[in-house]
Design a protein around this motif. Structure first.
Motif, PDB file in Angstrom:
ATOM      1  N   GLN A 133       5.458  -3.110  27.721  1.00  0.00           N
ATOM      2  CA  GLN A 133       6.272  -4.276  27.373  1.00  0.00           C
ATOM      3  C   GLN A 133       6.595  -4.339  25.884  1.00  0.00           C
ATOM      4  O   GLN A 133       7.639  -4.835  25.495  1.00  0.00           O
ATOM      5  N   SER A 134       5.705  -3.871  25.048  1.00  0.00           N
ATOM      6  CA  SER A 134       5.945  -3.901  23.604  1.00  0.00           C
ATOM      7  C   SER A 134       6.042  -2.494  23.023  1.00  0.00           C
ATOM      8  O   SER A 134       5.777  -2.289  21.847  1.00  0.00           O
TER       9      SER A 134
ATOM     10  N   ASN B 146      11.394  -1.934  22.410  1.00  0.00           N
ATOM     11  CA  ASN B 146      11.796  -2.312  21.062  1.00  0.00           C
ATOM     12  C   ASN B 146      13.238  -1.889  20.793  1.00  0.00           C
ATOM     13  O   ASN B 146      14.017  -2.635  20.195  1.00  0.00           O
TER      14      ASN B 146
END
Length: 103
Positions: A34-35, A40
């Motif tokens: 997710q990150s 990104n």
């Protein structure tokens, strides 16, 4: 005797396997979570498109403010006639009307 051989094979195969699994785990979460890097990049692209849309809205706002400032307390007769014709779809018989779809 067999226990010593098992321990030897355990150190030869299991420890590198655990380390490789841990490295793959870190790689997965660094790039695909997710990150991660991919997310990104997607968020940066969304931010660029949102900034472009914001710039267009600001330009439109300035244009509207310009029209409002021209109105002021003294209404320009030509501008009033232009707006009325646009709203009411009115034209004189000797005028040519061009409908624009973007307005």
């Amino acid at each position: 005797m067999y226990f010593i051989k098992f321990k030897k094979y355990l150190s030869i195969f299991l420890i590198p396997f655990v380390l490789a699994t841990f490295i793959l785990y870190l790689f997965y979460h660094a790039f695909l979570s997710q990150s991660g890097f991919v997310k990104n990049t997607e968020l940066k692209n969304q931010l660029k498109s949102a900034n472009n849309e914001y710039a267009l809205v600001i330009m439109e706002k300035k244009q509207i403010q310009k029209h409002i400032s021209l109105l002021g307390k003294n209404i320009d007769a030509d501008m009033l006639q232009e707006k009325a014709k646009k709203i009411l779809y009115y034209a004189n018989p000797d005028e040519i009307v061009i409908n624009r779809l973007d307005n």
